[in-house]
Design an enzyme around this catalytic site. Structure first.
Site, PDB file in Angstrom:
ATOM      1  N   THR A   5      60.922   6.277  39.475  1.00 27.93           N
ATOM      2  CA  THR A   5      61.189   6.476  40.950  1.00 27.93           C
ATOM      3  C   THR A   5      62.379   5.470  41.481  1.00 27.93           C
ATOM      4  O   THR A   5      62.144   4.268  41.605  1.00 27.93           O
ATOM      5  CB  THR A   5      59.688   6.068  41.719  1.00 27.93           C
ATOM      6  N   LYS A  49      61.070  13.159  44.849  1.00 26.40           N
ATOM      7  CA  LYS A  49      59.988  12.160  44.573  1.00 26.40           C
ATOM      8  C   LYS A  49      59.885  11.295  45.740  1.00 26.40           C
ATOM      9  O   LYS A  49      58.809  10.939  46.192  1.00 26.40           O
ATOM     10  CB  LYS A  49      60.493  11.498  43.223  1.00 26.40           C
TER      11      LYS A  49
END
Length: 167
Positions: A89, A164
């Site tokens: 991420t 995300k």
């Protein structure tokens, strides 16, 4: 590269699927269980780039940049054809930087940050928000399929990171 709470079970799944793995982690002790399972431990992140596919699963932008750029130089240069799958991420800014660095090195970058827990990683039930060039995606689809459900969200890698972060 990156064998923490998510990277470790992901690597283990790939080993069970009979993929040959070079593994690297900044904390070397994390590589030992995978070495017992058949992975080959490399000493540097540069050595991990000597593969057809490089997968990174690091904690954040700073960790990923620290590992892949040393002394201002991109470690994967000189290895044309490499496909880097970034599963961390990280920011869309870093995804853009990685896309440009890999393109300049005649390589491909795919962003595939994951949604899921370590348990989902163990059972191959992650959701992968995936974006990148179609030919490279087609090449790594079987590998990614071992890890979970592939949701292609676009052709530009940074789009996956936006998805995300929004999720």
């Amino acid at each position: 590269i990156g064998l923490g709470s998510m990277g470790q079970p992901m690597a283990r799944r790939l080993l069970r699927a009979r993929h040959y793995l070079l593994v690297y982690n900044r904390t070397r002790v994390r590589t030992e269980p995978l070495a017992h399972d058949g992975a080959f431990v490399v000493e540097t992140p540069r050595q991990a780039c000597h593969a057809d596919v490089l997968i990174t699963m690091l904690s954040d932008d700073a960790a990923l940049e620290e590992v892949l750029w040393q002394h201002g130089q991109f470690l994967c240069e000189g290895l044309p054809g490499l496909i880097h799958i970034g599963m961390s991420t990280v920011s869309d800014r870093l995804a853009l930087k990685l896309t440009a660095a890999h393109a300049s090195a005649q390589q491909h970058y795919i962003s595939a940050p994951v949604f899921g827990t370590p348990e989902a990683a163990q059972s191959g039930k992650l959701v992968l928000a995936t974006a990148g060039p179609q030919p490279a995606l087609a090449q790594v689809r079987p590998l990614l399929g071992e890890l979970g459900r592939i949701e292609v969200v676009g052709a530009e890698p940074a789009i996956a990171n936006v998805v995300k972060l929004a999720g």
